[in-house]
Design an enzyme around this catalytic site. Sequence first.
Site, PDB file in Angstrom:
ATOM      1  CG  ASN A   1      -0.256  -0.058   2.511  1.00 44.82           C
ATOM      2  OD1 ASN A   1       0.392   0.908   2.889  1.00 44.82           O
ATOM      3  ND2 ASN A   1      -0.340  -1.178   3.228  1.00 44.82           N
TER       4      ASN A   1
ATOM      5  CG  ASP B   1      -7.088  -5.542   6.807  1.00 45.03           C
ATOM      6  OD1 ASP B   1      -6.492  -5.433   7.900  1.00 45.03           O
ATOM      7  OD2 ASP B   1      -7.809  -4.644   6.336  1.00 45.03           O
TER       8      ASP B   1
ATOM      9  CE  LYS C   1       8.204 -12.000 -14.105  1.00 48.93           C
ATOM     10  NZ  LYS C   1       8.642 -11.726 -15.450  1.00 48.93           N
TER      11      LYS C   1
ATOM     12  CG  PHE D   1      -2.955   5.723  13.557  1.00 52.57           C
ATOM     13  CD1 PHE D   1      -2.149   5.561  14.670  1.00 52.57           C
ATOM     14  CD2 PHE D   1      -2.886   6.914  12.848  1.00 52.57           C
ATOM     15  CE1 PHE D   1      -1.283   6.570  15.066  1.00 52.57           C
ATOM     16  CE2 PHE D   1      -2.026   7.928  13.235  1.00 52.57           C
ATOM     17  CZ  PHE D   1      -1.219   7.758  14.344  1.00 52.57           C
TER      18      PHE D   1
ATOM     19  CE  LYS E   1     -11.324  -0.019  12.795  1.00 56.09           C
ATOM     20  NZ  LYS E   1     -10.773   0.562  11.554  1.00 56.09           N
TER      21      LYS E   1
ATOM     22  CE  LYS F   1      -9.010  -3.699  15.190  1.00 55.00           C
ATOM     23  NZ  LYS F   1      -8.059  -3.502  14.081  1.00 55.00           N
TER      24      LYS F   1
HETATM   25  O1  C5P Z   1      -9.203  -2.488  11.794  1.00 55.88           O
HETATM   26  P1  C5P Z   1      -8.276  -1.551  11.082  1.00 55.88           P
HETATM   27  O2  C5P Z   1      -7.323  -2.270  10.165  1.00 55.88           O
HETATM   28  O3  C5P Z   1      -8.962  -0.395  10.418  1.00 55.88           O
HETATM   29  O4  C5P Z   1      -7.417  -0.899  12.262  1.00 55.88           O
HETATM   30  C1  C5P Z   1      -6.376  -0.025  12.007  1.00 55.88           C
HETATM   31  C2  C5P Z   1      -5.421  -0.092  13.164  1.00 55.88           C
HETATM   32  O5  C5P Z   1      -5.098  -1.459  13.415  1.00 55.88           O
HETATM   33  C3  C5P Z   1      -4.087   0.593  12.921  1.00 55.88           C
HETATM   34  O6  C5P Z   1      -3.628   1.076  14.165  1.00 55.88           O
HETATM   35  C4  C5P Z   1      -3.207  -0.545  12.409  1.00 55.88           C
HETATM   36  O7  C5P Z   1      -1.836  -0.299  12.692  1.00 55.88           O
HETATM   37  C5  C5P Z   1      -3.727  -1.723  13.190  1.00 55.88           C
HETATM   38  N1  C5P Z   1      -3.674  -3.024  12.507  1.00 55.88           N
HETATM   39  C6  C5P Z   1      -2.861  -4.013  12.984  1.00 55.88           C
HETATM   40  N2  C5P Z   1      -2.834  -5.246  12.416  1.00 55.88           N
HETATM   41  C7  C5P Z   1      -3.609  -5.508  11.343  1.00 55.88           C
HETATM   42  C8  C5P Z   1      -4.464  -4.513  10.835  1.00 55.88           C
HETATM   43  C9  C5P Z   1      -4.467  -3.282  11.434  1.00 55.88           C
HETATM   44  O8  C5P Z   1      -2.129  -3.748  13.947  1.00 55.88           O
HETATM   45  N3  C5P Z   1      -3.552  -6.713  10.786  1.00 55.88           N
END
Ligand code: C5P
Length: 391
Positions: free
Chosen positions: A203, A273, A283, A319, A333, A337
């Site tokens: 990304n 994700d 490759k 974040f 969230k 979390k």
């Molecule tokens: O649920 P979401 O991905 O929107 O949450 C964003 C937050 O979760 C950010 O702080 C990001 O660094 C963290 N995050 C994480 N591990 C993941 C996905 C997101 O620590 N696999």
Amino acid sequence: MRIVVGITGGIAAYKAPELVRLLVKAGYEVRCAATEHALEFVTRVTLETVSGAPLYHDLFASGGTEHISLKDWGDMLVVAPATANIIGKVASGIADDALSTLLLAFSGKPVVMAPAMNSLMWAHPAVQRNIATLKSWGIRMVGPAEGELACGTSGVGRMAEPEEIVRSVATLLQHTGTLAGQRWLVTAGPTYERIDSVRFIGNYSSGKMGFALAEALAEAGAEVALVSGPTSLTIDHPRVTLTRVESAREMYAAATSLFPQCRGAILSAAVADYRPATAADHKLKKQGDEGMTLQLVQNPDILATLGGMKQAGQTLVGFALETDHELENAQGKLQRKNLDYIVLNSLRDKGAGFGVDTNKVTILARDGRREESPLMSKREVAELIVKTVAP
Ligand code: C5P
């Protein structure tokens, strides 16, 4: 505090006794180490008189282990002036005299260098490459300044003035910030999820917000463990330890092992994700006209995992980047979390978000408090976040 002043053979070495005098005056205990060439410019007697201690310049004068005992003695090593030669030697791991050997032994403790050389030498790609290498290892550079040079020309290459070097030393050794003695974890940057030996899913995250957070925490006195995905950014604060990772799973492993020793964590990384279910070690070939399907599996959620591990007294900050129902989603969230704060990135404002140097955020606290920032530099946003979550 104890400082070893290393002196190498540039004309600016004539300013080294003044630097030592100012450090002693500022209350530091000082010992000097010099190269043979440095002693062409400044004498042993001068250095021993201003520091009040024997000079270290002969690797074998007292048994060949003085570089280790001097490393154990010192809290910091300041090399002033640092010639292109010593910079190149350290970057290449060469230890062929007293000072270069001491420099290699000093890893793990703060090292400051004040480069001084002719401006053409300073601009040489080899020198610039070596400087970048040393910075990436956490060696702090002070200067060089622009001005008159000993060779009669003027340009960039003058050693920073002794007063400025003393100021840098004082800032770096200052352990009096509000977060002194605390350890914080920061995640930053994107993650790359391998598809095959040459491709990945990634990304646009630059890591700038996370690096600014690490610096703001360190400036406030904290020891910072910064875990970053792929980015070209570097950081050279002596209280920041950078671990570079590539994938979400590597970031997960680093973050979960560091978090238990930390007072708090700020997770600003843009973690993928999902990752490809399998990563080919060669490759992948084009699949014909039919297109191809990539099967993805879910990555572990680092933030949620740390939320589950969190003990009383630890602060966890996440974040959120939301496109709709921003506040409700971020609040949800935060609860789900088990966070103490969530920083909501604005997507609506120009100048905020990925890649740029500025940001605009809303910080939501678990207890419902809310702090909104104007559009500011990421460094200023980082300071606001640090002030809010670690007052
Ligand atoms: O649920 P979401 O991905 O929107 O949450 C964003 C937050 O979760 C950010 O702080 C990001 O660094 C963290 N995050 C994480 N591990 C993941 C996905 C997101 O620590 N696999």
